[in-house]
Write a protein that holds these residues in place. Structure first.
Motif, mmCIF file in Angstrom:
data_model
loop_
_atom_site.group_PDB
_atom_site.id
_atom_site.type_symbol
_atom_site.label_atom_id
_atom_site.label_comp_id
_atom_site.label_asym_id
_atom_site.label_seq_id
_atom_site.Cartn_x
_atom_site.Cartn_y
_atom_site.Cartn_z
ATOM 1 N N TYR A 153 0.838 -1.191 0.000
ATOM 2 C CA TYR A 153 0.000 0.000 0.000
ATOM 3 C C TYR A 153 0.876 1.245 0.000
ATOM 4 N N TYR A 154 0.537 2.171 -0.888
ATOM 5 C CA TYR A 154 1.311 3.388 -1.060
ATOM 6 C C TYR A 154 0.429 4.609 -0.847
ATOM 7 N N CYS A 155 0.960 5.596 -0.166
ATOM 8 C CA CYS A 155 0.271 6.876 -0.157
ATOM 9 C C CYS A 155 0.946 7.796 -1.156
ATOM 10 N N ALA A 156 0.185 8.761 -1.637
ATOM 11 C CA ALA A 156 0.679 9.650 -2.674
ATOM 12 C C ALA A 156 0.027 11.016 -2.526
ATOM 13 N N ALA A 157 0.704 12.017 -3.044
ATOM 14 C CA ALA A 157 0.227 13.394 -2.941
ATOM 15 C C ALA A 157 0.186 14.034 -4.327
ATOM 16 N N THR A 158 -0.849 14.840 -4.524
ATOM 17 C CA THR A 158 -0.972 15.566 -5.775
ATOM 18 C C THR A 158 -1.542 16.950 -5.521
ATOM 19 N N ALA A 159 -1.112 17.895 -6.333
ATOM 20 C CA ALA A 159 -1.666 19.244 -6.259
ATOM 21 C C ALA A 159 -2.848 19.393 -7.203
ATOM 22 N N ARG A 160 -3.096 18.367 -8.009
ATOM 23 C CA ARG A 160 -4.181 18.411 -8.979
ATOM 24 C C ARG A 160 -5.376 17.638 -8.469
ATOM 25 N N ASP B 52 -6.630 9.175 -10.791
ATOM 26 C CA ASP B 52 -5.615 8.861 -11.794
ATOM 27 C C ASP B 52 -4.240 8.851 -11.149
ATOM 28 N N ARG B 53 -3.615 7.703 -11.088
ATOM 29 C CA ARG B 53 -2.311 7.601 -10.427
ATOM 30 C C ARG B 53 -1.262 8.458 -11.123
ATOM 31 N N GLN B 54 -1.476 8.734 -12.416
ATOM 32 C CA GLN B 54 -0.509 9.537 -13.157
ATOM 33 C C GLN B 54 -0.475 10.990 -12.680
ATOM 34 N N SER B 55 -1.507 11.408 -11.990
ATOM 35 C CA SER B 55 -1.545 12.793 -11.543
ATOM 36 C C SER B 55 -0.798 13.022 -10.243
ATOM 37 N N TYR B 56 -0.394 11.948 -9.586
ATOM 38 C CA TYR B 56 0.276 12.071 -8.300
ATOM 39 C C TYR B 56 1.778 12.290 -8.501
ATOM 40 N N ASP B 57 2.278 13.287 -7.794
ATOM 41 C CA ASP B 57 3.674 13.692 -7.973
ATOM 42 C C ASP B 57 4.616 13.069 -6.955
ATOM 43 N N TYR B 58 4.095 12.753 -5.794
ATOM 44 C CA TYR B 58 4.940 12.254 -4.708
ATOM 45 C C TYR B 58 4.374 10.940 -4.182
ATOM 46 N N TRP B 59 5.295 10.013 -3.911
ATOM 47 C CA TRP B 59 4.918 8.678 -3.459
ATOM 48 C C TRP B 59 5.779 8.255 -2.277
#
Length: 123
Positions: free
Chosen positions: A94-101, A106-113
């Motif tokens: 399991y991964y958390c991720a952050a996006t400004a969008r 959409d996993r492609q929109s996440y910048d940080y993992w």
């Protein structure tokens, strides 16, 4: 830049619960949408849940709806994933991720993992 560190994974039996945590560095945590994804062995990484910046809106994959709850504490720079009624098919990293969008599914929109935390559910 945001650094993410997950914790809380482990080995549990079907029907048990786990709470994953994701601690973020930086002072701009509240400006990011946050998501949880998972990747089972041999499969693609898939969306699990996401939460808006203030925590007012949540989104879930159909496979976890009603069993998992995403939440966040902006004062603690942390996002959580409460997982109840776990099933063997929930076994994954399991991964958390952050996006400004705002394209949260959409996993492609996440910048940080983060690096991920392993969850294993035995039957």
């Amino acid at each position: 830049q945001v650094q993410l560190v997950e914790s809380g994974g482990g080995l549990v039996q079907a029907g048990d619960s786990l709470r994953l945590s994701c601690a973020a560095s930086g002072r701009t945590f509240s400006s990011y949408y946050m998501g949880w994804f998972r990747q089972a062995s041999g499969k693609e990484r898939e969306f699990v849940a996401a939460i808006s910046r203030a925590g007012a809106r949540n989104y879930y994959a159909d496979s976890v709806k009603g069993r998992f709850t995403i939440s966040r504490d902006n004062a603690k720079n942390t996002v959580y994933l409460q997982m109840n009624s776990l099933r063997p098919e929930d076994t994954a990293d399991y991964y958390c991720a952050a996006t400004a969008r705002a394209e949260l599914l959409d996993r492609q929109s996440y910048d940080y993992w983060g690096q991920g935390t392993q969850v294993t559910v035995s039957s």
